[in-house]
Motif scaffolding. Structure first.
Motif, PDB file in Angstrom:
ATOM      1  N   ARG A 198     129.067   5.542  63.827  1.00 27.65           N
ATOM      2  CA  ARG A 198     130.175   4.855  64.464  1.00 27.65           C
ATOM      3  C   ARG A 198     131.392   4.870  63.544  1.00 27.65           C
ATOM      4  N   SER A 199     132.551   5.014  64.173  1.00 28.43           N
ATOM      5  CA  SER A 199     133.793   5.080  63.389  1.00 28.43           C
ATOM      6  C   SER A 199     134.009   3.764  62.652  1.00 28.43           C
ATOM      7  N   GLY A 200     134.134   3.862  61.346  1.00 27.64           N
ATOM      8  CA  GLY A 200     134.396   2.697  60.519  1.00 27.64           C
ATOM      9  C   GLY A 200     133.176   1.876  60.202  1.00 27.64           C
ATOM     10  N   GLY A 201     131.973   2.350  60.551  1.00 32.11           N
ATOM     11  CA  GLY A 201     130.764   1.575  60.277  1.00 32.11           C
ATOM     12  C   GLY A 201     129.676   2.440  59.696  1.00 32.11           C
ATOM     13  N   PRO A 202     128.645   1.827  59.123  1.00 32.37           N
ATOM     14  CA  PRO A 202     127.558   2.607  58.532  1.00 32.37           C
ATOM     15  C   PRO A 202     126.663   3.197  59.629  1.00 32.37           C
ATOM     16  N   PRO A 203     125.967   4.292  59.341  1.00 32.41           N
ATOM     17  CA  PRO A 203     125.044   4.857  60.325  1.00 32.41           C
ATOM     18  C   PRO A 203     123.776   4.008  60.433  1.00 32.41           C
ATOM     19  N   PHE A 204     123.083   4.147  61.533  1.00 34.49           N
ATOM     20  CA  PHE A 204     121.808   3.451  61.713  1.00 34.49           C
ATOM     21  C   PHE A 204     120.875   4.339  62.539  1.00 34.49           C
ATOM     22  N   ARG A 205     119.580   4.139  62.306  1.00 39.58           N
ATOM     23  CA  ARG A 205     118.561   4.945  62.985  1.00 39.58           C
ATOM     24  C   ARG A 205     118.253   4.348  64.357  1.00 39.58           C
ATOM     25  N   VAL A 206     118.173   5.217  65.332  1.00 40.80           N
ATOM     26  CA  VAL A 206     117.866   4.792  66.701  1.00 40.80           C
ATOM     27  C   VAL A 206     116.374   4.903  66.986  1.00 40.80           C
ATOM     28  N   GLY A 207     115.703   5.873  66.371  1.00 42.25           N
ATOM     29  CA  GLY A 207     114.309   6.139  66.649  1.00 42.25           C
ATOM     30  C   GLY A 207     114.128   7.558  67.134  1.00 42.25           C
ATOM     31  N   PRO A 208     112.892   7.998  67.323  1.00 43.62           N
ATOM     32  CA  PRO A 208     112.677   9.396  67.708  1.00 43.62           C
ATOM     33  C   PRO A 208     112.878   9.684  69.194  1.00 43.62           C
ATOM     34  N   ARG A 209     113.095   8.669  70.033  1.00 43.54           N
ATOM     35  CA  ARG A 209     113.145   8.875  71.481  1.00 43.54           C
ATOM     36  C   ARG A 209     114.519   8.490  72.024  1.00 43.54           C
ATOM     37  N   LEU A 210     115.031   9.314  72.902  1.00 44.54           N
ATOM     38  CA  LEU A 210     116.245   9.024  73.655  1.00 44.54           C
ATOM     39  C   LEU A 210     116.048   9.516  75.086  1.00 44.54           C
ATOM     40  N   PRO A 211     116.333   8.650  76.066  1.00 45.46           N
ATOM     41  CA  PRO A 211     116.717   7.241  75.975  1.00 45.46           C
ATOM     42  C   PRO A 211     115.630   6.395  75.293  1.00 45.46           C
ATOM     43  N   VAL A 212     116.050   5.277  74.771  1.00 48.00           N
ATOM     44  CA  VAL A 212     115.146   4.424  74.006  1.00 48.00           C
ATOM     45  C   VAL A 212     114.301   3.595  74.956  1.00 48.00           C
ATOM     46  N   PRO A 213     112.944   3.707  74.917  1.00 46.48           N
ATOM     47  CA  PRO A 213     112.105   2.834  75.748  1.00 46.48           C
ATOM     48  C   PRO A 213     112.152   1.403  75.242  1.00 46.48           C
ATOM     49  N   PRO A 214     111.872   0.415  76.088  1.00 43.37           N
ATOM     50  CA  PRO A 214     111.997  -0.991  75.654  1.00 43.37           C
ATOM     51  C   PRO A 214     111.086  -1.365  74.502  1.00 43.37           C
ATOM     52  N   TRP A 215     109.954  -0.694  74.337  1.00 45.99           N
ATOM     53  CA  TRP A 215     109.001  -1.092  73.304  1.00 45.99           C
ATOM     54  C   TRP A 215     109.263  -0.435  71.956  1.00 45.99           C
ATOM     55  N   GLN A 216     110.239   0.480  71.858  1.00 48.38           N
ATOM     56  CA  GLN A 216     110.439   1.206  70.602  1.00 48.38           C
ATOM     57  C   GLN A 216     110.925   0.291  69.486  1.00 48.38           C
ATOM     58  N   ARG A 217     111.674  -0.762  69.827  1.00 49.84           N
ATOM     59  CA  ARG A 217     112.206  -1.641  68.779  1.00 49.84           C
ATOM     60  C   ARG A 217     111.116  -2.499  68.145  1.00 49.84           C
ATOM     61  N   GLN A 228     104.058  14.679  76.621  1.00 47.63           N
ATOM     62  CA  GLN A 228     103.895  13.617  77.610  1.00 47.63           C
ATOM     63  C   GLN A 228     105.040  12.616  77.503  1.00 47.63           C
ATOM     64  N   PRO A 229     105.703  12.292  78.613  1.00 47.83           N
ATOM     65  CA  PRO A 229     106.843  11.363  78.563  1.00 47.83           C
ATOM     66  C   PRO A 229     106.389   9.937  78.294  1.00 47.83           C
ATOM     67  N   PRO A 230     107.258   9.108  77.757  1.00 46.07           N
ATOM     68  CA  PRO A 230     106.894   7.706  77.475  1.00 46.07           C
ATOM     69  C   PRO A 230     106.842   6.876  78.745  1.00 46.07           C
ATOM     70  N   ASP A 231     106.042   5.808  78.686  1.00 44.12           N
ATOM     71  CA  ASP A 231     105.955   4.833  79.762  1.00 44.12           C
ATOM     72  C   ASP A 231     106.885   3.676  79.407  1.00 44.12           C
ATOM     73  N   PRO A 232     107.718   3.221  80.337  1.00 43.43           N
ATOM     74  CA  PRO A 232     108.665   2.149  79.980  1.00 43.43           C
ATOM     75  C   PRO A 232     108.000   0.815  79.673  1.00 43.43           C
ATOM     76  N   ASP A 233     106.789   0.593  80.156  1.00 44.00           N
ATOM     77  CA  ASP A 233     106.141  -0.711  79.989  1.00 44.00           C
ATOM     78  C   ASP A 233     105.044  -0.718  78.936  1.00 44.00           C
ATOM     79  N   ARG A 234     104.432   0.432  78.640  1.00 38.15           N
ATOM     80  CA  ARG A 234     103.268   0.473  77.770  1.00 38.15           C
ATOM     81  C   ARG A 234     103.499   1.415  76.592  1.00 38.15           C
ATOM     82  N   MET A 235     103.068   0.964  75.426  1.00 33.98           N
ATOM     83  CA  MET A 235     103.107   1.789  74.231  1.00 33.98           C
ATOM     84  C   MET A 235     101.661   2.128  73.883  1.00 33.98           C
ATOM     85  N   PHE A 236     101.306   3.402  73.982  1.00 35.72           N
ATOM     86  CA  PHE A 236      99.925   3.822  73.787  1.00 35.72           C
ATOM     87  C   PHE A 236      99.673   4.109  72.307  1.00 35.72           C
TER      88      PHE A 236
END
Length: 898
Positions: A128-147, A182-190
């Motif tokens: 981001r302009s004017g800010g430090p970088p940060f890691r999002v994770g290995p998946r995009l879009p980010v599933p709800p359970w990744q955080r 295999q794509p991620p499931d939005p509700d379950r983290m296997f």
């Protein structure tokens, strides 16, 4: 900009590269899933260097064709060059003044359009302009359970698109494994455990990984064993908390069992179970073995009356409804699909036919790996009658029991055979006395009698009468046997138990009044005596004190029919005077017994064989014949020993007489039972297709209303891949909201439950009419088995009968789906639906001209809620309500007490 590099749109993304090149970049852009407020830019291999050195012309073209933040799919953009302090992605962020998200390695495109960055510690980085970088994770879009995943993973744990992968230490990398596609499931983290061909990781490693997750992360985690034995019980014992387990690896969004070689074997019907400490697994998600089966409970389906099919981890369990399931019958999922049979009684033929039909309707993968496992001895006997007998696997206990029975039969050589039947040297079982009458299907020539067991060509020995009794008439000599007659055999007398004589006699005597049509079983010419019109009146030889067979019934001795007494010289009724009758089921059974081939060991245990025959005879339909019909078929002279009654009672008219009419009893109206489905039931494509076909034009009208609603409320839209389910489930809600009193099948109720979960809830007081005789005292608990429609408490319409005022907290709004309903076009846009499994508690009862019962959803009771209910009751008592037939039918019905 370099003359040969262009920026063009492909699908929902942009591609940067030379014309005609970068086919992989074009395919990746076509499959990329769009993100709100972010533009995906795929940089081809021909343009990577130009973007990495921040070519002004290339960057200018990208800025002109994009808005908002960027997702740049290209390597080398997250790593700073040796002569620069900042990586190219951060320079782009500063130049464009927006967020730029880039991968640390080239990502993998998944079937659902999401992108996954493989490798240990790699992922997407946001600048981001004017800010430090940060890691999002290995998946995009980010599933709800990744955080909820830990920043640093323990050793032996790797990231995969739909969760984490735990392997035993020292395993080689497997970049080409299908888990990475295999794509991620939005509700379950296997959490995938193990790998095919590798040793299984210890339960400590799995438990340690689950402890490193957040509380919500542990709730979303689902264990999945990948070609290794199960560890769920040990992990649950270590954690001391419930753990969700999938019965296979989720390939294509449904678990698949994978063997040790990595082959996908079959898809279990049990999808997920929750393992509880000290209780074992509890089935939570499942699929129907066949789409047309009727759901009767969680994971339970109706097979036939009194029998059900239960979904278990190992496959399917078929058992009587009254037989409780043992824990060992529901063992874990294995490489074979198992159809388990259990019964505590003889399995009817209808059940065997239903099991055959069930096997034919299974999926191809289940049939390919199917094996049938009987657990009890009656189930083993039934398994032999199935079509797929080649798939029957005999457990060790049943094999041992079968061998013990065979050994016991061989050791019983010194046991004296019972009398009453004879067993030939070649193993045939024959009666010692004639049992049935001769009829049109007894085609042998002239009636002749010969003592059973006498050698061919010899006369039977004369019976000497006891002192003081007249000699019995000698039987005529039998006609000489033809030259082709089979050789005579030595007969061994076998005793017939009295229970068998009683049962066979009662069934045969009743069959003359109510014959059962069957194909005749013809008898070959043997040394059997001709069949007489009636059962013999003489007692069975060797059984003093036993009444004649004709005088025995299941309920006790009955008076003998008029006929010749012992010692009389009266001849029997000639065969020509007997009305030919088709053979009955009992005749067929007895003829089968006569020709049964038994081994030498089986001849010494003939009582077991005859007991089976009796059980089959007892299983026949009841044959009822009145005493008048039995005695009027063959009029003969009365016995001289029977005294003449002083006054003859008037005979009752026969049943067929027109003077006596028997009116059939009126049939009671059969009420349709509620269809109850699990609260979290999810519809399948087959169920949605069945609903669409069943509703016909109503479905088309409903989908148009749903489409209009989705355009007005974007928040109801489903995630990608669930559009069909969303449309069908909300259409079911629309149809139910317009016609709630109609009877719907299980597929409709599953779609209805899914559609109700998608609608917003409402917290308000609603009203519904119940019968006046309903008995709902305070503190009574009510559970709704299926959804009900209720009106708002301030509705101007009367609902009929006693009013139930309900404080609802999980009811679903129908606003936007249903506007008017019924022939009177009532305004029902403010109606709500109380979902199935809603539990209500009675808080009080208000008297008056209209009795009103005050209820609240369980867990929301309190003085404030009771005050709202009493205010609503007071308001409806003071209002002038308009009651019509349409209103009464829509908002009226019983509330079942739990």
């Amino acid at each position: 900009m370099e003359a040969s590099i262009e920026v063009g749109r492909v699908g929902q993304a942009l591609v940067v590269g030379r014309p005609g090149a970068d086919r992989e970049a074009i395919a990746l852009a076509e499959a990329a899933r769009p993100e709100r407020g972010r533009t995906t830019v795929v940089v081809g291999a021909s343009a990577v260097d130009a973007v990495a050195r921040i070519d002004p012309w290339v960057i200018a073209d990208i800025a002109e064709t994009t808005t908002g933040s960027l997702r740049l799919v290209a390597p080398k953009l997250a790593v700073a060059a040796e002569d620069k302090a900042w990586p190219p992605a951060r320079l782009l962020s500063e130049l464009l003044g927006t967020e730029v998200v880039v991968p640390e390695r080239m990502p993998i495109a998944l079937p659902d359009g999401s992108l996954f960055v493989p490798g240990s510690g790699a992922g997407w980085v946001a600048y981001r302009s004017g800010g430090p970088p940060f890691r999002v994770g290995p998946r995009l879009p980010v599933p709800p359970w990744q955080r909820h995943l830990p920043v640093a993973l323990p050793p032996g744990v790797a990231q995969i698109p739909f969760g984490l992968w735990v392997r035993a230490g020292g395993g080689l990398p497997r970049p080409g494994d299908p888990l990475f596609r295999q794509p991620p499931d939005p509700d379950r983290m296997f959490v995938v455990i193990g790998a095919p061909g590798e040793s299984s990781p210890g339960p400590e490693a799995v438990a340690s990984l689950l402890r490193s997750l957040t509380e919500e992360g542990r709730d979303r985690a689902v264990l999945a064993h990948y070609g290794c034995p199960g560890l769920a019980d040990e992990v649950v014992a270590m954690l001391g908390r419930p753990v969700r387990v999938a019965h296979g690896v989720p390939f294509e969004r449904r678990p698949v069992v994978v063997d040790e070689s990595g082959n996908r074997v079959w898809r279990p019907f049990a999808v997920e179970s929750v393992y509880l400490p000290d209780r074992g697994p509890v089935l939570d998600r499942w699929v129907a073995p066949a789409p047309e089966m009727v759901l009767t409970g969680p994971g339970s389906y109706r097979l036939v009356d009194g029998w059900k099919v239960e979904v278990v981890p190992r496959g399917l369990l078929v058992k009587p409804e009254s037989l409780p399931a043992e824990p060992e019958w529901e063992t874990g999922t294995g490489p074979k699909a198992e159809l388990v049979l259990a019964s505590d009684r003889e399995v009817p033929a209808t059940v065997v036919a239903a099991v055959d039909e069930l096997v034919r309707g299974l999926s191809d993968d289940a049939v390919a790996s199917l094996r049938i496992v009987p657990l009890t001895w009656p189930a083993a006997l039934a398994a032999r009658r199935l079509e797929a007998t080649d798939r029957v696997v005999w457990p060790g206990a049943l094999e041992a029991a079968r061998e013990d029975q065979a050994a016991a039969a061989l050791e019983a050589e010194d046991v004296a055979p019972p009398a009453g039947v004879v067993v030939t040297a070649d193993g045939r079982v024959l009666p010692a006395e004639p049992v049935l009458t001769a009829s049109s299907w007894d085609f042998r020539s002239p009636p002749g009698e010969q003592a059973i067991g006498a050698p061919a060509g010899r006369e039977a020995p004369e019976e000497s009468a006891p002192a003081g009794e007249p000699a019995r008439p000698q039987r005529p000599e039998p006609a000489p046997a033809p030259a082709t007659a089979p050789p005579r055999h030595r007969h061994v007398p076998v005793e017939v138990p009295s229970r068998i004589e009683s049962t066979l006699s009662a069934t045969v005597s009743a069959s003359s009044a109510n014959p059962v049509e069957e194909e005749p079983a013809f008898l070959p010419q043997t040394e059997l005596t001709p069949l007489s019109p009636h059962l013999p009146a003489e007692p069975v030889p060797g059984r003093p004190g036993l009444p004649p067979l004709s005088q025995v019934s299941p309920s006790g001795p009955v008076p003998p029919p008029p006929g010749p007494a012992h010692g009389d010289d009266t001849t029997s009724v000639p065969l020509s005077a007997v009305e030919p009758a088709p053979p009955t089921k009992v005749q067929t059974v007895l003829n089968t017994v006569r020709h049964a081939r038994v081994s030498q060991a089986g001849a010494r245990s003939v009582a077991t064989t005859l007991g089976t025959v009796v059980r089959r005879a007892e299983a026949l339909p009841p044959l009822v014949a009145s005493a008048e019909s039995r005695t009027s078929e063959a009029p003969v002279a009365a016995s001289p020993k029977t005294p003449e009654p002083e006054a003859k009672a008037p005979e009752a008219p026969p049943v067929s007489s027109p003077a006596v009419r028997t009116e059939p009893a009126p049939r009671a109206a059969v009420a349709s039972s509620p269809v109850e489905v699990p609260a979290d039931a999810r519809s399948t494509p087959e169920q949605r297709k069945n609903v669409r076909d069943a509703l016909g034009s109503k479905y088309d009208v409903a989908t148009r209303a749903v489409t209009k609603l989705l355009s007005e409320r974007p928040g109801l839209r489903a995630s990608r891949g669930e559009e069909g389910a969303l449309l069908a489930e909300l259409a079911a809600v629309r149809v139910f909201g317009e016609e709630p009193g109609t009877t719907y099948d299980t597929d409709f109720h599953v779609c209805l439950a899914g559609g109700l979960r998608r609608l917003p809830t409402v917290r308000t007081v609603v009203v519904r009419g119940v019968p006046d005789d309903v008995a709902l005292a305070p503190e009574t608990l009510v559970r709704l088995r299926e959804p009900l429609v209720a009106a708002p408490s301030d509705s101007p319409h009367a609902v009929g009968g006693t009013e139930a005022l309900i404080w609802a907290t999980t009811a679903r709004r129908l606003h936007g789906l249903v506007h008017v309903a019924g022939p009177d076009q009532l305004d029902v846009s403010r109606d709500v639906v109380l979902p199935g499994h809603t539990r209500l508690r009675v808080l009080g009862v208000e008297g008056g001209p209209v009795r009103r019962i005050l209820l609240a959803e369980e867990g929301s009771e309190g003085e404030e809620v009771l005050a709202r209910l009493r205010a609503a009751a007071k308001g409806r008592a003071a209002a002038e309500l308009d009651g019509g037939p349409a209103a009464n039918g829509r908002w009226y019905g019983p509330l079942p007490a739990a």
